[in-house]
Enzyme design. Structure first.
Site, PDB file in Angstrom:
ATOM      1  N   SER A  29       0.842  -1.202   0.000  1.00 37.56           N
ATOM      2  CA  SER A  29       0.000   0.000   0.000  1.00 37.56           C
ATOM      3  C   SER A  29       0.875   1.247   0.000  1.00 37.56           C
ATOM      4  CB  SER A  29      -0.928  -0.038   1.222  1.00 37.56           C
ATOM      5  OG  SER A  29      -1.913   0.961   1.145  1.00 37.56           O
ATOM      6  N   ASN A  30       0.316   2.389   0.366  1.00 39.30           N
ATOM      7  CA  ASN A  30       1.078   3.641   0.399  1.00 39.30           C
ATOM      8  C   ASN A  30       0.591   4.496   1.565  1.00 39.30           C
ATOM      9  OD1 ASN A  30      -1.109   5.516  -0.582  1.00 39.30           O
ATOM     10  ND2 ASN A  30      -1.023   4.098  -2.302  1.00 39.30           N
ATOM     11  N   HIS A  31       1.199   5.668   1.733  1.00 38.63           N
ATOM     12  CA  HIS A  31       0.954   6.496   2.920  1.00 38.63           C
ATOM     13  C   HIS A  31      -0.222   7.464   2.787  1.00 38.63           C
ATOM     14  CE1 HIS A  31       4.324   5.172   5.283  1.00 38.63           C
ATOM     15  NE2 HIS A  31       5.127   5.310   4.239  1.00 38.63           N
TER      16      HIS A  31
END
Ligand code: C5P
Length: 218
Positions: A29-31
């Site tokens: 995923s990402n932030h």
């Protein structure tokens, strides 16, 4: 008049990250915090719009007046967005969609061994481009998070994805962009440029909606 500028308009907004499963217990995923998309949803509701919010997993609460559709993966977000788009006037793509997903999701938890692990990634569909190229099509607004040559890359995306507007933010600048409470944007249409100065995401959202509304009415 405050509270009714967007009355009668249906907005579709994507927000947050996507999660791409590797096995039953792991994902990539990402932030993305979802804050910008949620701020736009709040501001649009306050201006009298009807809002559908398609959201990846985030830690903030969706505005209660929005019709919220919770998804996890890019494929789920794509499916939800494509089915909702024809019923909306304006689409604002705020989500940080994973560009790639693991080609296969292991049925069982991947066991560690003494070697490394090679994961083959395949491309996810581009939700925004697919909606912008559909028919009937809502007015399409994209986001571009860039670290250099912001105007150049943003305008490239505007044309390549066939968008009406693109909102670019320089994520290399401290205190704006991913996971922060403030932002600054430069918005491009095919012929114009609008600057939104550094401010809270709530304030930036309001100004962005003014620009979107004015361009939509053209
Ligand atoms: O090409 P790039 O990912 O930088 O484009 C960003 C814009 O495209 C954002 O508006 C994002 O929400 C949207 N996007 C999308 N589906 C993807 C990738 C990006 O809707 N698979």
């Amino acid at each position: 008049q405050a509270g009714s500028a967007l009355a009668g308009l249906k907005l579709l907004i994507t927000a947050g990250p996507t999660r791409e499963a590797l096995d039953p217990v792991r994902y990539l995923s990402n932030h993305s915090s979802g804050k910008m998309g949620y701020a736009i949803a709040e501001a649009a509701l306050a201006a009298g719009a009807e809002v559908t919010l398609i959201t990846g997993p985030v830690n903030i609460t969706a505005p209660s007046q929005a019709q919220t559709i919770a998804v996890c993966s890019a494929l789920e977000m794509h499916h939800a967005a494509m089915s909702q788009a024809p019923e909306h006037d304006i689409f604002i793509a705020c989500a940080a969609v994973a560009d790639y997903r693991p080609e296969t999701v292991a049925d069982n938890k991947i066991k560690k061994n003494d070697d490394g692990l090679v994961v083959k990634m395949i491309k996810n569909p581009d939700i925004l481009a697919d909606i912008a190229n559909s028919d009937p099509r809502p007015f399409c607004v994209g986001f571009a998070a860039e670290t250099q040559d912001v105007a150049h890359y943003a305008k490239g995306k505007l044309n390549r994805k066939n968008l009406d507007l693109i909102a670019a933010n320089d994520v290399a600048k401290a205190g704006q962009g991913f996971n922060t409470d403030n932002n600054a944007l430069t918005v491009f249409s095919k012929t114009q440029q609008f600057d939104i100065a550094f401010a809270s995401k709530a304030d930036v959202a309001k100004q962005l909606l003014n620009i979107i509304h004015q361009q939509y009415n053209k």
